[in-house]
Scaffold this motif. Structure first.
Motif, PDB file in Angstrom:
ATOM      1  N   LEU A  82       0.827  -1.210   0.000  1.00  0.00           N
ATOM      2  CA  LEU A  82       0.000   0.000   0.000  1.00  0.00           C
ATOM      3  C   LEU A  82       0.863   1.262   0.000  1.00  0.00           C
ATOM      4  O   LEU A  82       0.522   2.270  -0.629  1.00  0.00           O
ATOM      5  N   ARG A  83       1.957   1.213   0.718  1.00  0.00           N
ATOM      6  CA  ARG A  83       2.858   2.377   0.751  1.00  0.00           C
ATOM      7  C   ARG A  83       3.724   2.464  -0.488  1.00  0.00           C
ATOM      8  O   ARG A  83       4.000   3.545  -1.002  1.00  0.00           O
ATOM      9  N   GLY A  84       4.187   1.304  -0.972  1.00  0.00           N
ATOM     10  CA  GLY A  84       5.193   1.296  -2.016  1.00  0.00           C
ATOM     11  C   GLY A  84       4.687   1.477  -3.428  1.00  0.00           C
ATOM     12  O   GLY A  84       5.333   2.149  -4.247  1.00  0.00           O
ATOM     13  N   VAL A  85       3.544   0.896  -3.743  1.00  0.00           N
ATOM     14  CA  VAL A  85       3.080   0.913  -5.136  1.00  0.00           C
ATOM     15  C   VAL A  85       2.803   2.335  -5.641  1.00  0.00           C
ATOM     16  O   VAL A  85       3.298   2.715  -6.712  1.00  0.00           O
ATOM     17  N   PRO A  86       2.018   3.148  -4.954  1.00  0.00           N
ATOM     18  CA  PRO A  86       1.780   4.500  -5.486  1.00  0.00           C
ATOM     19  C   PRO A  86       3.057   5.311  -5.635  1.00  0.00           C
ATOM     20  O   PRO A  86       3.238   6.033  -6.617  1.00  0.00           O
ATOM     21  N   THR A  87       3.970   5.182  -4.661  1.00  0.00           N
ATOM     22  CA  THR A  87       5.239   5.921  -4.728  1.00  0.00           C
ATOM     23  C   THR A  87       6.055   5.489  -5.937  1.00  0.00           C
ATOM     24  O   THR A  87       6.603   6.323  -6.675  1.00  0.00           O
ATOM     25  N   LEU A  88       6.144   4.181  -6.159  1.00  0.00           N
ATOM     26  CA  LEU A  88       6.926   3.677  -7.284  1.00  0.00           C
ATOM     27  C   LEU A  88       6.299   4.083  -8.617  1.00  0.00           C
ATOM     28  O   LEU A  88       7.003   4.545  -9.535  1.00  0.00           O
ATOM     29  N   SER A 172       0.073 -10.431  -6.958  1.00  0.00           N
ATOM     30  CA  SER A 172       1.085 -10.183  -5.932  1.00  0.00           C
ATOM     31  C   SER A 172       2.478 -10.513  -6.433  1.00  0.00           C
ATOM     32  O   SER A 172       3.455  -9.816  -6.105  1.00  0.00           O
ATOM     33  N   HIS A 173       2.613 -11.563  -7.224  1.00  0.00           N
ATOM     34  CA  HIS A 173       3.945 -11.945  -7.720  1.00  0.00           C
ATOM     35  C   HIS A 173       4.535 -10.836  -8.592  1.00  0.00           C
ATOM     36  O   HIS A 173       5.685 -10.412  -8.385  1.00  0.00           O
ATOM     37  N   LEU A 174       3.767 -10.353  -9.552  1.00  0.00           N
ATOM     38  CA  LEU A 174       4.298  -9.359 -10.471  1.00  0.00           C
ATOM     39  C   LEU A 174       4.469  -7.990  -9.816  1.00  0.00           C
ATOM     40  O   LEU A 174       5.407  -7.259 -10.132  1.00  0.00           O
ATOM     41  N   VAL A 175       3.587  -7.655  -8.885  1.00  0.00           N
ATOM     42  CA  VAL A 175       3.747  -6.392  -8.156  1.00  0.00           C
ATOM     43  C   VAL A 175       5.009  -6.440  -7.302  1.00  0.00           C
ATOM     44  O   VAL A 175       5.805  -5.487  -7.284  1.00  0.00           O
ATOM     45  N   ASP A 176       5.230  -7.554  -6.614  1.00  0.00           N
ATOM     46  CA  ASP A 176       6.402  -7.659  -5.745  1.00  0.00           C
ATOM     47  C   ASP A 176       7.688  -7.813  -6.551  1.00  0.00           C
ATOM     48  O   ASP A 176       8.750  -7.322  -6.144  1.00  0.00           O
ATOM     49  N   ASP A 177       7.617  -8.497  -7.685  1.00  0.00           N
ATOM     50  CA  ASP A 177       8.774  -8.606  -8.564  1.00  0.00           C
ATOM     51  C   ASP A 177       9.183  -7.226  -9.082  1.00  0.00           C
ATOM     52  O   ASP A 177      10.373  -6.880  -9.140  1.00  0.00           O
TER      53      ASP A 177
END
Length: 387
Positions: A82-88, A172-177
């Motif tokens: 939740l914190r990382g995706v919008p920032t990235l 989740s796999h592709l988001v975390d990758d």
């Protein structure tokens, strides 16, 4: 043979099982015996290795392990996403990276950014469901049920992520990758550097013990393999010139995924140095039907670098019908991860490219690299069974 897997948390024995199963299929289709021994983990835990015997040749196939690093980053906690995706996403859009990636690999970028859009939609859906449940609470309890919306939405999102973790979405796999790739680009994955140093020592030592050394980098390890070999060359500039041919095989490559990130200066420098290192052969096996790879042009040019050697890498293009039949294509084409692994599996054809045949046959891999540099006719001849 040193094999570096992609961003995969599975035990390395899974790859041995895949290799043994597909080797049996290749052997039956091509009329050649391929014997795969049981795997052995090294005492330091760095590799899982097994011996393959075929047509009078014994090959030591070593899988270099980093699944523990993957497990530390996949799956991420819900809060980290939740914190990382919008920032990235904001950083990649603002820097122009998103447009650059789409230009170099529109299919790949469609998958990667599409999955992130799905993730954002799941967040919205979770909030909507939690808000609807709060609105249904009795009037006498209002407005207190609304205080439960954030934790309830978080729980709903966690459930949705579990449901979409596997095929066909692999959210989740592709988001975390993606998070790992860009953290690595920015130097925020120091544990990877330590592991690559250990891999480099292992590969360098093998040059004095083997007739040929081959390093295979699949998926994310297409860029990690370059980093490893650049480390070897920094330690030993004469590596690959003392009688033991060395070849790097990038397969299912995603080099521009990392190299286009402006934060990845260290990797871009390594890629440029490796582009000059003619003592190490380089074959890029490309599959235009693989949506999880980037296969448009020279990987250095794709990363906005000027290739110092236009013949590096030698390109080996493989069409899907060379590997599987029409009915299997229809059945598998939307399973993105299975298609991404198809190049590592036995070909249903008795002609042309077969990974198991290439890795276990008597013809050295560096001969294929030389043939690829000389032109399509030589390459076609080198890929035939009994070459």
């Amino acid at each position: 043979m040193f094999y570096l897997p992609g961003f995969d948390p599975r035990e390395p024995e899974v790859y041995w099982g895949l290799f043994r199963r597909e080797a049996r299929l290749t052997a039956s289709r091509r009329g050649e015996a391929i014997v795969v021994d049981d795997p052995v983990r090294s005492a330091d835990g760095l590799e899982l290795a097994w011996t393959v015997r075929s047509r009078g040749v014994a090959t030591r196939y070593a899988l270099l392990r980093w699944e523990d690093i993957v497990r530390a980053r996949f799956p991420q906690s819900g809060w980290a996403r939740l914190r990382g995706v919008p920032t990235l996403l904001w950083r990649l859009w603002r820097s122009g990276y998103a447009a650059d990636l789409r230009r170099e690999g529109w299919r790949f970028s469609t998958v990667i950014f599409g999955v992130h859009v799905i993730y954002l939609m799941l967040i919205g859906l979770s909030l909507a469901v939690a808000g609807s449940l709060a609105a249904l609470a009795p009037a006498v309890l209002q407005p207190w049920p609304w205080l439960a919306v954030p934790p309830l939405a978080y729980a709903i999102l966690a459930g949705l992520m579990r449901v979409t973790r596997g095929k066909p979405l692999y959210v989740s796999h592709l988001v975390d990758d993606t998070a790992f790739t860009h953290a690595y680009a920015a130097g925020r994955a120091p544990e990877v550097a330590t592991r690559l140093d250990a891999f480099a020592d292992r590969i360098r030592a093998a040059a004095g013990e083997a007739d040929e050394v081959v390093v295979v980098g699949h998926s994310s390890s297409s860029f990690l393999g370059i980093e490893v070999l650049d480390r070897v060359l920094s330690q030993d500039p004469g590596f690959g010139t003392r009688g033991t041919p060395v070849t790097f095989v990038s397969i299912g490559s995603v080099i521009p995924w990392l190299g286009l990130d402006r934060a990845a200066k260290s990797f871009r420098d390594a890629l440029l140095r490796f582009g000059r290192a003619r003592q190490i052969g380089w074959i890029d096996v490309r599959a235009p039907w693989d949506w999880l790879s980037i296969h448009g042009q020279n990987p250095l040019a794709a990363c906005a670098l000027t290739p110092p050697d236009l013949e590096r890498p030698a390109v080996l293009g493989v069409m899907i019908n060379d590997l599987i039949t029409g009915s299997d294509v229809r059945r598998r084409q939307w399973n993105l991860f299975q298609m991404h692994f198809q190049l590592l599996m036995a070909s249903q054809s008795t002609q042309g490219f077969d990974y198991l045949d290439l890795m276990t046959g008597p013809e050295p891999v560096h001969a294929l690299a030389s043939a690829a540099r000389k032109g399509d006719d030589a390459l076609e001849s080198a890929c035939r069974p009994g070459r």
